[in-house]
Design a protein around this motif. Structure first.
Motif, PDB file in Angstrom:
ATOM      1  N   TYR A  11       0.869  -1.177   0.000  1.00 55.23           N
ATOM      2  CA  TYR A  11       0.000   0.000   0.000  1.00 55.23           C
ATOM      3  C   TYR A  11       0.899   1.218   0.000  1.00 55.23           C
ATOM      4  O   TYR A  11       1.856   1.287   0.771  1.00 55.23           O
ATOM      5  N   GLY A  12       0.615   2.172  -0.856  1.00 55.89           N
ATOM      6  CA  GLY A  12       1.448   3.366  -0.952  1.00 55.89           C
ATOM      7  C   GLY A  12       0.662   4.645  -0.732  1.00 55.89           C
ATOM      8  O   GLY A  12      -0.544   4.704  -0.997  1.00 55.89           O
ATOM      9  N   PHE A  13       1.362   5.659  -0.276  1.00 46.47           N
ATOM     10  CA  PHE A  13       0.783   6.986  -0.061  1.00 46.47           C
ATOM     11  C   PHE A  13       1.612   8.011  -0.819  1.00 46.47           C
ATOM     12  O   PHE A  13       2.830   7.880  -0.930  1.00 46.47           O
ATOM     13  N   TRP A  14       0.954   9.038  -1.325  1.00 45.11           N
ATOM     14  CA  TRP A  14       1.636  10.109  -2.040  1.00 45.11           C
ATOM     15  C   TRP A  14       0.949  11.428  -1.718  1.00 45.11           C
ATOM     16  O   TRP A  14      -0.204  11.465  -1.294  1.00 45.11           O
ATOM     17  N   LYS A  15       1.702  12.527  -1.889  1.00 46.39           N
ATOM     18  CA  LYS A  15       1.181  13.861  -1.601  1.00 46.39           C
ATOM     19  C   LYS A  15       0.092  14.228  -2.595  1.00 46.39           C
ATOM     20  O   LYS A  15       0.126  13.821  -3.753  1.00 46.39           O
ATOM     21  N   ILE A  51       5.532   3.723   1.793  1.00 47.88           N
ATOM     22  CA  ILE A  51       5.087   2.410   1.327  1.00 47.88           C
ATOM     23  C   ILE A  51       5.101   1.462   2.511  1.00 47.88           C
ATOM     24  O   ILE A  51       6.059   1.442   3.293  1.00 47.88           O
ATOM     25  N   THR A  52       4.039   0.685   2.635  1.00 45.19           N
ATOM     26  CA  THR A  52       3.945  -0.274   3.719  1.00 45.19           C
ATOM     27  C   THR A  52       3.165  -1.497   3.238  1.00 45.19           C
ATOM     28  O   THR A  52       2.784  -1.574   2.079  1.00 45.19           O
ATOM     29  N   THR A  53       2.931  -2.424   4.138  1.00 45.37           N
ATOM     30  CA  THR A  53       2.136  -3.591   3.782  1.00 45.37           C
ATOM     31  C   THR A  53       0.696  -3.162   3.527  1.00 45.37           C
ATOM     32  O   THR A  53       0.246  -2.118   4.010  1.00 45.37           O
ATOM     33  N   LYS A  54      -0.008  -3.969   2.783  1.00 44.82           N
ATOM     34  CA  LYS A  54      -1.408  -3.662   2.492  1.00 44.82           C
ATOM     35  C   LYS A  54      -2.203  -3.525   3.795  1.00 44.82           C
ATOM     36  O   LYS A  54      -2.998  -2.602   3.955  1.00 44.82           O
ATOM     37  N   GLU A  55      -1.976  -4.439   4.719  1.00 49.84           N
ATOM     38  CA  GLU A  55      -2.704  -4.434   5.988  1.00 49.84           C
ATOM     39  C   GLU A  55      -2.474  -3.133   6.774  1.00 49.84           C
ATOM     40  O   GLU A  55      -3.417  -2.478   7.199  1.00 49.84           O
ATOM     41  N   LYS A  56      -1.214  -2.754   6.936  1.00 49.82           N
ATOM     42  CA  LYS A  56      -0.901  -1.519   7.663  1.00 49.82           C
ATOM     43  C   LYS A  56      -1.394  -0.290   6.897  1.00 49.82           C
ATOM     44  O   LYS A  56      -1.878   0.667   7.490  1.00 49.82           O
TER      45      LYS A  56
END
Length: 102
Positions: A11-15, A51-56
């Protein structure tokens, strides 16, 4: 060296430029230039902030979604209060024939 296994669901996050100022989603791939492609955003690549695991990632996303909902409620309440203050101010200084409600 990374502690994330790129062969497991990530799972990823972006601005992002408006509230909640960060978006996230399930990563489809990590490109050679370290960008991510994300489910639901076909044709786009994002520079990941985290970026982290899908669950987190899904847990983090829930917290962001809750904070965004609280933000929207507070903004809405502030707008209602502003409109009420403006209308009350006009009530003080004008009779009904001279004003228009917001």
């Amino acid at each position: 060296m990374s502690c994330i296994d790129p062969y497991k669901p990530l799972y990823g996050f972006w601005k992002y430029d408006s509230a909640p100022f960060i978006l996230g989603g399930n990563i489809k791939s990590i490109t050679k230039n370290n960008r991510i492609t994300v489910e639901g955003y076909t044709g786009y690549e994002f520079k990941p902030l985290f970026i982290t695991t899908k669950e987190k990632g899904e847990e983090i996303q829930k917290r962001i979604d809750t904070a965004e909902q609280t933000y929207k409620e507070k903004i809405n309440n502030a707008l209602v209060e502003l409109h009420q203050t403006i209308n009350n101010t006009f009530d003080t200084y004008c009779d009904d024939s001279e004003k228009e409600k917001l």
